[in-house]
Write a protein that holds these residues in place. Structure first.
Motif, short mmCIF file in Angstrom:
data_model
loop_
_atom_site.label_atom_id
_atom_site.label_comp_id
_atom_site.label_asym_id
_atom_site.label_seq_id
_atom_site.Cartn_x
_atom_site.Cartn_y
_atom_site.Cartn_z
N MET A 272 56.54 32.77 40.17
CA MET A 272 56.45 33.96 41.03
C MET A 272 55.03 34.13 41.54
N LEU B 66 55.20 33.91 45.45
CA LEU B 66 55.54 35.23 46.00
C LEU B 66 54.35 36.15 45.95
N ARG B 67 54.35 37.10 46.85
CA ARG B 67 53.32 38.13 46.79
C ARG B 67 53.94 39.37 46.18
N LEU B 68 53.77 39.48 44.89
CA LEU B 68 54.33 40.64 44.20
C LEU B 68 53.21 41.36 43.49
N SER B 69 53.37 42.65 43.32
CA SER B 69 52.38 43.37 42.52
C SER B 69 52.50 42.90 41.08
N ARG C 228 52.63 44.48 38.50
CA ARG C 228 53.58 45.29 37.73
C ARG C 228 55.01 44.79 37.92
N LEU C 229 55.39 44.60 39.21
CA LEU C 229 56.75 44.15 39.48
C LEU C 229 56.98 42.76 38.90
N LEU D 99 59.86 41.87 36.37
CA LEU D 99 60.89 40.88 36.69
C LEU D 99 60.92 39.77 35.64
#
Lengths: 376, 265
Positions: free
Chosen positions: B116, B120-123, B125-126, B130
């Motif tokens: 991830m 992916l560009r995720l925070s 926290r998320l 996940l």
């Protein structure tokens, strides 16, 4: 396909209706923003319905963020519900139902305290290393002595294999670097001593320095890097793949099968390599003296013969087996200390080389003091 | 006996292979293999050891070069498209390696977050949430997240590796001997887990296995490999009734009968 995740919010007396559309997938860049907006738009509504009938693609990431928004609204006191979700989407939302995960507890610590603790731990480990190293030395000596007492158990194949690996195959590189260093010492000697008109003494310098110190030191450092790392990596990966355990349960002793042959091979190879190194260094010096200061080889070697005695030649060679033993001990011990992870293998190989080079230099220093004291 | 007609590969299938030849030196491991895996099905692969099951998997994943033949994965041929395009296809695949292949220097949660983080560009926290969701989906207890792979049991390593394989919500999941090395109860749970995930996530599953129970429990179709080709393909029960010598020995041996009976009863 329907593209980025979107929604439209509408309010009536019964409550808010959020009509979700588009692809709510983890790859969508707007996913988190939109999910936060879901909460923002309808915060304060008494009842919120999530209409999922127009959602295109949905994955666990999307389902999680949607459900997270829904739970946030529920926590704010709204009554929440899904509507219109297809069977697959409903299952997915069920599988990815939001649940709070306890954050891993992280004790607040001060950097200074950590630093001091690290230092203390390192000191303790260094002390432990000495004790463990001595114990290990004892076991190796006992194993070798036992093998000497019963020559039938002596692993000739293994020793000769490692003798080739550590010895024969190291000859070219050992000869080359010592040839170069011999030449460099001669060049520096000639250049610096010229101001005193003492150029011919450069030959004495090369002879004594190469035979007493540089030959054995460079060879040992080279072997610590070349063979020490190989031993640690080999034994370490055997440890990782439980091959060492297999040896033990077969009723064999890893000391006898793995450690002793390598230690013996290295102890035989290093003096021989040191001799090669000495010769290469002297020849390097001869070549430079001839081309740089015009000292012909005949004169050079006559002077070498006059300047150095047998003790100078031997004092280098005597050190070699001790260096070999230290390198082999450190390399095998670090190899056996490898844990389960690839990272630990890398760390142990580094430690093995660094410790071995350090110990080689310490031992060389001790010998220098000792030889000076006994006037050898 | 060969089920695939000499038709062009099917772009609508999850995986479509035509005339695949893989050879090491003079030895042809796969010799003109044809295969279709439909979207949304669980396809099992059986065959004697050394029949090229693992080589087939690794070739489809692009880890082993092929000598000739076509492989369409999700409609694209990885060998014939540019590197970024191939990477985009590979992102839609999840792989569970036989030994787990977890990164030993990272914790379990970090292992799951790794793909991830890269793709992916995720925070943070998320991403963390996940990762823990995937671990929960794979049936790992919450406290396993911060452990290192070396501290896990064999079954937990498989589950953690499965969680990592699911990290990017793949469309096709490759399982290489997923239940090997698990106790029968653990293996049964793992089968159920795969079945549940396939149901809720709509996965296509490509499964190499020796486990007869797994075959009967979760496979829609089974392909049998032999002499470098697919020698038979069909629902497990049909294959079990086939006349091929190896297949009947495989399915109607003592263990095969027991597994089939358990499912009928």
């Amino acid at each position: 396909m329907s593209g980025a995740p979107t929604f439209t919010a509408s309010q009536d007396r019964a409550g808010a209706l959020l009509a979700l559309a588009g692809d709510w997938t983890i790859g969508a860049r707007e996913l988190e923003d939109r999910a936060d907006a879901l909460v923002r738009e309808t915060l304060g509504a008494r009842a919120v319905t999530f209409d999922c009938s127009s959602i295109g693609k949905l994955d666990t990431g999307g389902a999680w963020t949607i459900d997270r928004a829904l739970q946030a609204l529920a926590a704010a006191g709204a009554s929440v519900a899904y509507a219109g979700a297809s069977r697959e989407h409903a299952e997915l939302i069920e599988a990815a139902r939001f649940r709070a995960f306890a954050a891993p507890p992280r004790a607040p610590r001060s950097v200074l305290l950590d630093y001091l603790a690290d230092m203390g731990a390192a000191m303790r480990m260094a002390g432990g290393d000495v004790v463990v190293g001595v114990a290990f030395l004892g076991r190796v000596v006992a194993t070798v002595a036992a093998a000497a007492a019963r020559p039938s158990r002596f692993r000739r194949t293994s020793v000769s294999h490692h003798l080739e690996q550590f010895g024969v195959r190291s000859v070219p590189i050992i000869a080359l670097i010592n040839f170069l260093v011999g030449g460099i010492v001669a060049q520096q000697g000639i250049f610096q001593l010229a101001s005193f008109g003492a150029q011919p003494f450069a030959v004495d310098l090369v002879g004594i320095l190469v035979l007493r110190e540089l030959g054995v030191l460079l060879t040992s450092i080279m072997m610590a890097g070349r063979s020490g790392s190989a031993i640690t990596a080999e034994i370490g990966s055997m440890k990782m793949r439980e091959e060492i355990d297999a040896i033990v349960v077969m009723g064999l002793d890893p000391m006898e099968t793995l450690v002793a042959p390598r230690a013996i091979a290295l102890a035989l190879a290093l003096p021989l390599l040191t001799f090669v190194a000495d010769m290469a260094g002297l020849f390097g010096g001869a070549l430079v003296a001839w081309s740089y200061a015009g000292i012909p080889p005949v004169v050079y070697f006559a002077r070498i013969k006059a300047a150095i005695g047998v003790s100078t030649f031997l004092s280098g060679l005597i050190k070699a087996p001790f260096m070999a033993l230290v390198i082999a001990l450190i390399a095998t011990r670090e190899g056996l200390a490898v844990g389960g992870s690839a990272e630990s293998l890398g760390r142990r190989v580094t430690e093995s080389v660094v410790k071995a080079i350090f110990m080689v230099i310490v031992i060389d220093g001790l010998f220098a003091v000792f030889f000076a004291a006994i006037d050898f | 006996m060969n089920p695939a007609a000499p038709a062009p590969p099917d772009p609508a299938a999850a995986i479509s292979v035509r005339g695949l030849v893989v050879a090491f030196g003079d030895k042809r491991v796969l010799d003109g293999l044809d295969l279709d895996v439909r979207r949304g099905e669980v396809m099992g692969f059986v065959g004697p050891s050394g029949s090229g099951k693992s080589v087939l998997t690794r070739t489809i994943l692009g880890l082993v070069p092929r000598r000739s033949g076509e492989i369409l994965v999700l409609g694209r041929d990885i060998a014939r498209i540019s590197r970024p395009e191939a990477a985009a296809v590979e992102r839609r695949l999840g792989v569970l390696f036989q030994q787990g292949a977890l990164f030993s220097g990272l914790t379990v949660a970090q292992n799951v977050e790794a793909p991830m983080r890269e793709h992916l560009r995720l925070s943070p926290r998320l991403r963390g949430e996940l990762a823990r969701l995937k671990l929960a989906l794979a049936g790992l207890p919450d406290d396993a997240a911060d452990k290192y792979p070396a501290e896990l049991s064999g079954g937990m390593v498989k589950r953690a590796a499965l969680a990592r394989a699911l990290a990017l919500d793949p469309e096709i999941l490759f399982l290489d001997e997923p239940t090997a090395g698990l106790d029968p109860i653990g293996a049964g749970e793992f089968d159920d887990l795969i079945a549940t995930l396939r149901e809720s996530l709509g996965l296509t599953v490509f499964m190499v296995t020796h486990d007869l129970d797994s075959l009967f429990a979760i496979c829609d179709r089974v392909a049998a490999l032999g002499s470098g080709r697919v020698i038979a393909v069909g629902p497990p029960r049909e294959l079990a009734a086939s006349g091929d010598a190896w297949l009947s020995a495989y399915f109607r041996g003592k263990r095969g009968r027991a597994a089939a009976q358990a499912r009928t009863g």
